[in-house]
Design an enzyme around this catalytic site. Structure first.
Site, PDB file in Angstrom:
ATOM      1  N   ASP A 116       7.823   0.693 -10.968  1.00 43.30           N
ATOM      2  CA  ASP A 116       7.338   2.072 -10.995  1.00 43.30           C
ATOM      3  C   ASP A 116       8.132   2.908  -9.995  1.00 43.30           C
ATOM      4  O   ASP A 116       8.038   2.692  -8.792  1.00 43.30           O
ATOM      5  CB  ASP A 116       5.847   2.105 -10.622  1.00 43.30           C
ATOM      6  N   TYR A 165      10.686  10.064  -5.577  1.00 43.51           N
ATOM      7  CA  TYR A 165      10.783   8.995  -4.568  1.00 43.51           C
ATOM      8  C   TYR A 165      12.198   8.872  -3.993  1.00 43.51           C
ATOM      9  O   TYR A 165      12.394   8.197  -2.985  1.00 43.51           O
ATOM     10  CB  TYR A 165      10.367   7.632  -5.146  1.00 43.51           C
ATOM     11  N   LYS A 173       9.098   9.348 -13.286  1.00 46.85           N
ATOM     12  CA  LYS A 173       8.174  10.493 -13.394  1.00 46.85           C
ATOM     13  C   LYS A 173       8.919  11.805 -13.220  1.00 46.85           C
ATOM     14  O   LYS A 173       9.880  11.881 -12.447  1.00 46.85           O
ATOM     15  CB  LYS A 173       7.085  10.378 -12.319  1.00 46.85           C
ATOM     16  N   HIS A 180       4.354  13.839 -13.119  1.00 42.31           N
ATOM     17  CA  HIS A 180       3.911  13.218 -11.859  1.00 42.31           C
ATOM     18  C   HIS A 180       2.560  13.746 -11.403  1.00 42.31           C
ATOM     19  O   HIS A 180       1.743  12.990 -10.883  1.00 42.31           O
ATOM     20  CB  HIS A 180       4.973  13.424 -10.781  1.00 42.31           C
ATOM     21  N   ILE A 239      -0.007  -1.502  -9.459  1.00 45.79           N
ATOM     22  CA  ILE A 239       1.408  -1.400  -9.053  1.00 45.79           C
ATOM     23  C   ILE A 239       1.528  -1.417  -7.528  1.00 45.79           C
ATOM     24  O   ILE A 239       1.942  -0.432  -6.915  1.00 45.79           O
ATOM     25  CB  ILE A 239       2.056  -0.127  -9.658  1.00 45.79           C
ATOM     26  N   ARG A 277       5.203 -10.460   1.036  1.00 47.83           N
ATOM     27  CA  ARG A 277       4.108  -9.706   0.414  1.00 47.83           C
ATOM     28  C   ARG A 277       4.396  -9.425  -1.057  1.00 47.83           C
ATOM     29  O   ARG A 277       3.492  -9.478  -1.892  1.00 47.83           O
ATOM     30  CB  ARG A 277       3.895  -8.391   1.160  1.00 47.83           C
ATOM     31  N   ASN A 311       1.769 -10.587  -3.671  1.00 49.65           N
ATOM     32  CA  ASN A 311       1.113  -9.557  -4.494  1.00 49.65           C
ATOM     33  C   ASN A 311       1.339  -9.804  -5.986  1.00 49.65           C
ATOM     34  O   ASN A 311       0.544  -9.369  -6.818  1.00 49.65           O
ATOM     35  CB  ASN A 311       1.635  -8.157  -4.135  1.00 49.65           C
TER      36      ASN A 311
HETATM   37  N1  LIG Z   1       1.544   8.889  -9.278  1.00 50.49           N
HETATM   38  C1  LIG Z   1       1.308   9.152  -8.003  1.00 50.49           C
HETATM   39  O1  LIG Z   1       1.021  10.298  -7.607  1.00 50.49           O
HETATM   40  C2  LIG Z   1       1.370   8.033  -7.031  1.00 50.49           C
HETATM   41  C3  LIG Z   1       0.873   8.209  -5.717  1.00 50.49           C
HETATM   42  C4  LIG Z   1       0.924   7.129  -4.851  1.00 50.49           C
HETATM   43  C5  LIG Z   1       1.450   5.926  -5.285  1.00 50.49           C
HETATM   44  N2  LIG Z   1       1.964   5.789  -6.556  1.00 50.49           N
HETATM   45  C6  LIG Z   1       2.595   4.524  -7.020  1.00 50.49           C
HETATM   46  O2  LIG Z   1       1.737   3.453  -6.717  1.00 50.49           O
HETATM   47  C7  LIG Z   1       2.409   2.529  -5.877  1.00 50.49           C
HETATM   48  C8  LIG Z   1       1.449   1.815  -4.954  1.00 50.49           C
HETATM   49  O3  LIG Z   1       0.750   2.721  -4.138  1.00 50.49           O
HETATM   50  P1  LIG Z   1       1.061   2.911  -2.569  1.00 50.49           P
HETATM   51  O4  LIG Z   1       2.477   2.632  -2.287  1.00 50.49           O
HETATM   52  O5  LIG Z   1       0.510   4.256  -2.217  1.00 50.49           O
HETATM   53  O6  LIG Z   1       0.080   1.906  -1.856  1.00 50.49           O
HETATM   54  P2  LIG Z   1      -0.329   0.348  -1.957  1.00 50.49           P
HETATM   55  O7  LIG Z   1       0.536  -0.393  -2.906  1.00 50.49           O
HETATM   56  O8  LIG Z   1      -1.801   0.334  -2.142  1.00 50.49           O
HETATM   57  O9  LIG Z   1      -0.081  -0.112  -0.472  1.00 50.49           O
HETATM   58  C9  LIG Z   1       1.190  -0.115   0.095  1.00 50.49           C
HETATM   59  C10 LIG Z   1       1.031  -0.322   1.594  1.00 50.49           C
HETATM   60  O10 LIG Z   1       0.369  -1.563   1.833  1.00 50.49           O
HETATM   61  C11 LIG Z   1       1.259  -2.466   2.508  1.00 50.49           C
HETATM   62  N3  LIG Z   1       1.082  -3.770   1.858  1.00 50.49           N
HETATM   63  C12 LIG Z   1       1.669  -4.235   0.723  1.00 50.49           C
HETATM   64  N4  LIG Z   1       1.239  -5.476   0.420  1.00 50.49           N
HETATM   65  C13 LIG Z   1       0.351  -5.799   1.379  1.00 50.49           C
HETATM   66  C14 LIG Z   1      -0.449  -6.961   1.611  1.00 50.49           C
HETATM   67  N5  LIG Z   1      -0.374  -7.996   0.778  1.00 50.49           N
HETATM   68  N6  LIG Z   1      -1.264  -6.981   2.687  1.00 50.49           N
HETATM   69  C15 LIG Z   1      -1.325  -5.907   3.518  1.00 50.49           C
HETATM   70  N7  LIG Z   1      -0.600  -4.772   3.345  1.00 50.49           N
HETATM   71  C16 LIG Z   1       0.234  -4.714   2.285  1.00 50.49           C
HETATM   72  C17 LIG Z   1       2.644  -1.868   2.354  1.00 50.49           C
HETATM   73  O11 LIG Z   1       3.442  -2.109   3.493  1.00 50.49           O
HETATM   74  P3  LIG Z   1       4.838  -2.951   3.409  1.00 50.49           P
HETATM   75  O12 LIG Z   1       5.743  -2.266   2.433  1.00 50.49           O
HETATM   76  O13 LIG Z   1       5.313  -2.876   4.830  1.00 50.49           O
HETATM   77  O14 LIG Z   1       4.455  -4.350   2.971  1.00 50.49           O
HETATM   78  C18 LIG Z   1       2.338  -0.366   2.270  1.00 50.49           C
HETATM   79  O15 LIG Z   1       2.168   0.171   3.574  1.00 50.49           O
HETATM   80  C19 LIG Z   1       3.435   3.421  -5.170  1.00 50.49           C
HETATM   81  O16 LIG Z   1       4.427   2.680  -4.499  1.00 50.49           O
HETATM   82  C20 LIG Z   1       3.915   4.250  -6.313  1.00 50.49           C
HETATM   83  O17 LIG Z   1       4.821   3.516  -7.131  1.00 50.49           O
HETATM   84  C21 LIG Z   1       1.908   6.814  -7.426  1.00 50.49           C
END
Ligand SMILES: NC(=O)c1ccc[n+]([C@@H]2O[C@H](COP(=O)([O-])OP(=O)(O)OC[C@H]3O[C@@H](n4cnc5c(N)ncnc54)[C@H](OP(=O)(O)O)[C@@H]3O)[C@@H](O)[C@H]2O)c1
Length: 264
Positions: free
Chosen positions: A51, A56, A81, A112, A230, A238, A242
């Site tokens: 994704d 980004y 997006k 987006h 995602i 991780r 994951n």
């Molecule tokens: N459409 C939208 O508006 C939108 C908005 C937000 C996100 N997204 C998409 O969704 C994806 C995921 O959301 P997100 O990046 O906001 O948050 P997330 O995947 O919920 O969390 C990512 C955070 O958690 C940490 N992490 C990852 N695996 C972990 C584990 N096993 N244990 C503890 N911490 C862990 C990561 O740090 P490290 O990298 O240091 O491991 C990072 O700080 C995004 O990357 C993006 O592709 C879309």
């Protein structure tokens, strides 16, 4: 749990027969070489869905990692997006994304977020045109309400196949999920770990019962609800953990206990 993730990932089928893997790698805030390495590791670990987004700033790194993985193009599902500020130049924007990714097509192109807060049927028409031109296999939106999904369906006769919205054990709205299911719109959850309390005794207890981590329980909970998940990480261990979600499943009772984490 094994270190190897099976590559026959569970999928949900979008209109047109497009298979969307329920697990993908998130890449928001993954930039430069970190983004490249994260995608390489994820593909090695069995992820088959990445994704990204124009916003980004990592499409070039994602594309290079895909190319260097040596995997056939059709084996990896790629989402990007449309930046809302590019809504007026959407036909150019998809070509810009494809050029950066080094691809002839993406698998899913999303708006987006709503354009100045509005559903924007004209923008949706640009996505439909891009799909019809073969530049993306499927189209959808992100951060849309059910009313906004309906507005696009009323205007065009076609509802988005996907709505990517925040989701997780502490951001769980069964009514909203049912609303998507009733419309035939696949809910892609984002920020699954930000929307989970990994210190929750419930997640810890279920994790212990399965010999996995609380994060794996939070992620598997999405899969067991048919919600696309995602998670993002740039750390190899991780990314691998994951993605290692297919050697266990939550029972109905365990699902209900995680569901209840969002209740006051
Ligand atoms: N459409 C939208 O508006 C939108 C908005 C937000 C996100 N997204 C998409 O969704 C994806 C995921 O959301 P997100 O990046 O906001 O948050 P997330 O995947 O919920 O969390 C990512 C955070 O958690 C940490 N992490 C990852 N695996 C972990 C584990 N096993 N244990 C503890 N911490 C862990 C990561 O740090 P490290 O990298 O240091 O491991 C990072 O700080 C995004 O990357 C993006 O592709 C879309």
């Amino acid at each position: 749990m094994s270190d190897d993730v099976p590559t026959n990932q569970p999928t949900v089928t979008l209109p047109g027969g497009v298979a969307l893997p329920l697990l993908g790698l998130g890449t928001w805030q993954a930039t430069g070489e970190d983004a490249y390495r994260a995608v390489r590791v994820a593909l090695e670990a069995g992820y088959r869905h990445i994704d990204t987004a124009a916003a980004y700033g990592n499409e070039a790194q994602v594309g290079r990692a895909l190319a260097d993985s040596g995997l056939p193009r059709e084996e990896v599902f790629v989402t990007t997006k449309l930046r809302p500020s590019d809504a007026d130049r959407a036909p150019q924007a998809i070509n810009d994304s494809l050029a950066k990714l080094g691809l002839d097509y993406v698998d899913l192109w999303l708006i987006h977020w709503p354009i100045e807060g509005q559903a924007s049927p004209p923008t949706w028409q640009h996505l439909r045109d891009a799909r019809d031109a073969g530049l993306t296999r499927a189209i959808g939106v992100s951060n849309y309400s059910l009313d906004q999904l309906d507005e696009l369906a009323d205007a065009s006769g076609e509802i988005p196949s996907v709505n990517q919205i925040p989701w997780g054990p502490t951001r769980n709205d069964p009514t909203l999920l049912a609303g998507h299911q009733a419309r035939g719109v696949v809910l892609e959850g984002y920020s699954p770990l930000r929307n989970a309390d990994l210190d929750s005794p419930v997640l810890k207890e279920i994790a212990e019962a399965h010999g996995v981590t609380p994060a794996q329980v939070a992620l598997r909970w999405h899969i067991d609800h048919g919600v696309v998940v995602i998670p993002k990480s740039t750390r190899e261990e991780r990314i691998r953990a994951n993605g290692d979600l297919f050697g266990f499943a939550l029972s109905a009772d365990e699902l209900a206990r995680v569901d209840a984490l969002d209740q006051p």
